[in-house]
Design a protein around this motif. Structure first.
Motif, PDB file in Angstrom:
ATOM      1  N   ALA A  37     -17.354  -7.013   6.117  1.00  0.00           N
ATOM      2  CA  ALA A  37     -17.108  -5.860   6.972  1.00  0.00           C
ATOM      3  C   ALA A  37     -18.240  -5.629   7.969  1.00  0.00           C
ATOM      4  CB  ALA A  37     -16.910  -4.608   6.124  1.00  0.00           C
ATOM      5  N   TRP A 289     -20.095   5.636   4.872  1.00  0.00           N
ATOM      6  CA  TRP A 289     -19.404   4.360   4.701  1.00  0.00           C
ATOM      7  C   TRP A 289     -18.424   4.396   3.525  1.00  0.00           C
ATOM      8  CZ3 TRP A 289     -24.280   5.573   3.304  1.00  0.00           C
ATOM      9  CH2 TRP A 289     -24.652   5.349   1.973  1.00  0.00           C
ATOM     10  N   TYR A 291     -15.985   6.249   3.274  1.00  0.00           N
ATOM     11  CA  TYR A 291     -14.637   6.464   3.823  1.00  0.00           C
ATOM     12  C   TYR A 291     -13.800   5.191   3.726  1.00  0.00           C
ATOM     13  CZ  TYR A 291     -10.957   7.113   7.304  1.00  0.00           C
ATOM     14  OH  TYR A 291      -9.747   7.167   7.942  1.00  0.00           O
ATOM     15  N   ALA A 292     -14.396   4.063   4.087  1.00  0.00           N
ATOM     16  CA  ALA A 292     -13.651   2.796   4.065  1.00  0.00           C
ATOM     17  C   ALA A 292     -13.242   2.437   2.639  1.00  0.00           C
ATOM     18  CB  ALA A 292     -14.492   1.678   4.677  1.00  0.00           C
ATOM     19  N   ARG A 293     -14.116   2.713   1.683  1.00  0.00           N
ATOM     20  CA  ARG A 293     -13.794   2.357   0.292  1.00  0.00           C
ATOM     21  C   ARG A 293     -12.753   3.312  -0.287  1.00  0.00           C
ATOM     22  NH1 ARG A 293     -17.217  -0.374  -4.471  1.00  0.00           N
ATOM     23  NH2 ARG A 293     -15.696  -0.047  -6.130  1.00  0.00           N
ATOM     24  N   THR A 295     -10.416   4.986   1.240  1.00  0.00           N
ATOM     25  CA  THR A 295      -9.097   4.774   1.844  1.00  0.00           C
ATOM     26  C   THR A 295      -8.587   3.348   1.659  1.00  0.00           C
ATOM     27  OG1 THR A 295     -10.114   4.270   3.983  1.00  0.00           O
ATOM     28  CG2 THR A 295      -9.492   6.556   3.568  1.00  0.00           C
ATOM     29  N   GLY A 296      -9.469   2.456   1.261  1.00  0.00           N
ATOM     30  CA  GLY A 296      -9.072   1.065   1.068  1.00  0.00           C
ATOM     31  C   GLY A 296      -8.980   0.696  -0.384  1.00  0.00           C
ATOM     32  N   LYS A 363     -15.421  -1.382  12.433  1.00  0.00           N
ATOM     33  CA  LYS A 363     -15.075  -2.366  11.398  1.00  0.00           C
ATOM     34  C   LYS A 363     -15.737  -2.031  10.066  1.00  0.00           C
ATOM     35  CE  LYS A 363     -14.941  -7.260  10.235  1.00  0.00           C
ATOM     36  NZ  LYS A 363     -15.248  -8.666  10.633  1.00  0.00           N
ATOM     37  N   SER A 364     -16.952  -1.524  10.100  1.00  0.00           N
ATOM     38  CA  SER A 364     -17.721  -1.330   8.861  1.00  0.00           C
ATOM     39  C   SER A 364     -17.753   0.123   8.389  1.00  0.00           C
ATOM     40  CB  SER A 364     -19.155  -1.818   9.066  1.00  0.00           C
ATOM     41  OG  SER A 364     -19.814  -1.020  10.043  1.00  0.00           O
ATOM     42  N   ALA A 365     -17.083   1.025   9.126  1.00  0.00           N
ATOM     43  CA  ALA A 365     -17.083   2.460   8.798  1.00  0.00           C
ATOM     44  C   ALA A 365     -18.490   3.048   8.864  1.00  0.00           C
ATOM     45  CB  ALA A 365     -16.441   2.728   7.439  1.00  0.00           C
ATOM     46  N   ASN A 382     -10.978   7.054  16.666  1.00  0.00           N
ATOM     47  CA  ASN A 382     -11.104   6.939  15.213  1.00  0.00           C
ATOM     48  C   ASN A 382     -11.579   8.289  14.681  1.00  0.00           C
ATOM     49  OD1 ASN A 382     -12.840   6.422  12.663  1.00  0.00           O
ATOM     50  ND2 ASN A 382     -11.651   4.537  12.874  1.00  0.00           N
TER      51      ASN A 382
END
Length: 448
Positions: A37, A289, A291-293, A295-296, A363-365, A382
Motif C-alpha cells: 500500500a 491509517w 481507516y484503510a484497515r 474498511t478493508g 493509496k496508503s490512507a 476522498n
C-alpha cells in the motif's frame, strides 16, 4: 558565409556538449516500514526520475536515471541496522524513507546530508508543505529532510454505543468541536465508557480500549495533562512530574472503573483491530491509517456511519486536546559522488509536488504534506483524507528530534505499564521514572 560557419560551429559544439553531458546514474531508495500500500514511497521517485530526465533533455543534456528500490527488511530494527551498516561501509542508498526520529542520530553520525544544501526551501513546491511537518524534518536548526507523508492519531467513538448512552446524532456530530475546545475531556471519556459498560452495551474492559503496546500515542495523553516533551528554548527534554502522574492516574482509574482491562497490554493486534472496527469497544484511540484497515481487512464498509473521530481530549485545565503525527521523511545520505546527492535532492522535490504526494496519501490512507494537496480532486474527493486533514493535521505536533528521546519515551512507557498493571502507584511510578531519566539523560533533562 561567416554567419553560416558560425552556425555550424555552434551546432557542433552543442552536439559535442550533449554527448559529453550524457550520463547514466543509479539512485537507490530504501523504504522502511513499507508494504504494498506504500509503494508510492519509491514509485514517486521513479516517476520523478522520468520527469527529471525529460527536463534535462529539453536543456540539451542526457541523463539516464535508474531507480532501484528496496522495502523488504523484515522490520524497523532490521531496516535501521541495514542503513547504519551500509552508511559505515560507504554503500548507503542515496535516499532513505524512515522515521523523523532517525534524523538526530544519523545527522550526528554523518550518515545524512541536509536537503537545504541542495534545494530552495522558499520555492515551489517546498514552500507549500505544512510548516509543522517541515519542522519535524529538521534538527538543530538544519533542514535535514522532507516529510514523505503525514498521519495523525485520533480518538474514536463508536456511534451506536454513544447513542445507547444518550447521545443524539447532533451530539455525536458536535463531539470533535467539543473535544477541540476542551469542553469534552478525558473525564468525560471515563464517564461515558463506564455508562457503556454498566448498561451492558460493551463488555467489561471494553469501555475505553487503548493501544496494546508502546508507541507515540501515549505521549499525547501526557500532553493532555499539560506535559511538554521538549523545552523550546534549550531543546532539552522535559519531565513534568505532575502531568506524568495524572496521565498514569487516568489509566489506573480506567482499570479501576472496569472500562479498561488490567491485562490489556500485550493483546494481539489482529484481535484489537477487529474488535474496534466492529463495535466491540465504545471508545479508543488509533491512527489515521486505521481507516484503510477498518474498511478493508476488518470488514466495516460504513466507517462514517459507525465511527466518529476527534483530537485526543484534554485531561485537565493545564492540558489541551492534541494529536501527534509521526511522518516518515525522505533523507539524503552522504555519497561519494556529490552529483548523486544533487540529483536525488531534485527527485525528492518533484516527489513532493501535491499531485505526486496525493497518490501515496490516497493509496496508503495517509494524509497529504502540502496545503495545495487539498485542491487535488483525487484528494479532496476522498472524504477521509479531506476530513482528517481539516480536523487533525493543522494542529498536529510530533515527538522531538532529540538524540536521547528514545530513552525518554521508553522510560515513560515503563512507568505507565507499572502503574497500569498495579505494580506501582502512579506516584511511585513517576518517582522511578524520574530516577531513571535523571541517571540516563543527565543535563539533557529538565525536571519540573
Amino acid at each position: 558565409m561567416t554567419n553560416l560557419r558560425a552556425l555550424f560551429a555552434t551546432t557542433a559544439l552543442v552536439a559535442c556538449g550533449t554527448a559529453a553531458l550524457a550520463e547514466d546514474m543509479t539512485i537507490t531508495v530504501w523504504a522502511g516500514g513499507s508494504n504494498d500500500a506504500d509503494s508510492y514511497r519509491w514509485e514517486s521517485i521513479e516517476i520523478a526520475a522520468d520527469m527529471l530526465e525529460r527536463e534535462y533533455a529539453l536543456q540539451g543534456e542526457e541523463l539516464n536515471i535508474t531507480v532501484e528500490a528496496k522495502r523488504d527488511f523484515g522490520g524497523w530494527e532490521e531496516f535501521k541496522q541495514a542503513v547504519t551498516l551500509a552508511a559505515e561501509a560507504g554503500t548507503a542508498p542515496a535516499i532513505v524513507v524512515t522515521s523523523h526520529l532517525d534524523i538526530a542520530p544519523w545527522s550526528q553520525a554523518g550518515y545524512i546530508v541536509p536537503v537545504e544544501d541542495y534545494l530552495d526551501l522558499d520555492a515551489w513546491p517546498l514552500n507549500d508543505i505544512y510548516p509543522n511537518l517541515m519542522q519535524i524534518a529538521a534538527y538543530d536548526g538544519v533542514q535535514w529532510g522532507l516529510p514523505q507523508d503525514a498521519e495523525s492519531r485520533p480518538f474514536f467513538f463508536w456511534k451506536e454505543t454513544m447513542k445507547g448512552i444518550g447521545y443524539s446524532d447532533a451530539d455525536i456530530d458536535a463531539l470533535p468541536a467539543k473535544v477541540a475546545s476542551g469542553e469534552y475531556t478525558l473525564k468525560n471519556v471515563l464517564v461515558d465508557a463506564k455508562k457503556a459498560v454498566d448498561m451492558g452495551l460493551v463488555e467489561e474492559g471494553y469501555g475505553f480500549y487503548p493501544r496494546v503496546s508502546n508507541g507515540p500515542d501515549f505521549a499525547q495523553f501526557y500532553q493532555s495533562f499539560g506535559g511538554v516533551l521538549q523545552d523550546p528554548e534549550t531543546g532539552k527534554l522535559v519531565l513534568d512530574k505532575a502531568a506524568m502522574e495524572e496521565m498514569y492516574q487516568f489509566f489506573v482509574d480506567a482499570v479501576a472503573a472496569g472500562v479498561t482491562r488490567k491485562n490489556h497490554i500485550g493483546t494481539e493486534w489482529s484481535q484489537w483491530y477487529n474488535e474496534v472496527a466492529n463495535g466491540k469497544a465504545a471508545l479508543w484511540h488509533g491512527g489515521t491509517w486505521h481507516y484503510a484497515r477498518y474498511t478493508g481487512q476488518e470488514g466495516n464498509p460504513d466507517f462514517f456511519g459507525t465511527i466518529q473521530f476527534s483530537l485526543i481530549p484534554a485531561g485537565n485545565d493545564k492540558g489541551h486536546a492534541n494529536t501527534i503525527t509521526q511522518p516518515l521523511v525522505y533523507l539524503l545520505t552522504d555519497q561519494q559522488d556529490d552529483k548523486v546527492e544533487e540529483v536525488a535532492a531534485q527527485l525528492l522535490k518533484i516527489a513532493s509536488e501535491p499531485r505526486m504526494n496525493a497518490l501515496h496519501a490516497i493509496k496508503s490512507a495517509h494524509l497529504g504534506i502540502t496545503k495545495q494537496e487539498s485542491n487535488i480532486e483525487l484528494y479532496s474527493n476522498n472524504r477521509w483524507a479531506a476530513e482528517a486533514t481539516e480536523r487533525l493535521l493543522g494542529t498536529a505536533n510530533a515527538q522531538p528530534n532529540h538524540l536521547q528521546y528514545g530513552v525518554f519515551a521508553e522510560t515513560m512507557w515503563k512507568g505507565l505499564e507499572a502503574a497500569w498493571t498495579g505494580v506501582q502507584t502512579p506516584a511511585e511510578a513517576v518517582a522511578a521514572v524520574e530516577a531513571e531519566m535523571t541517571a540516563k539523560l543527565g543535563d539533557e533533562l529538565i525536571v519540573r
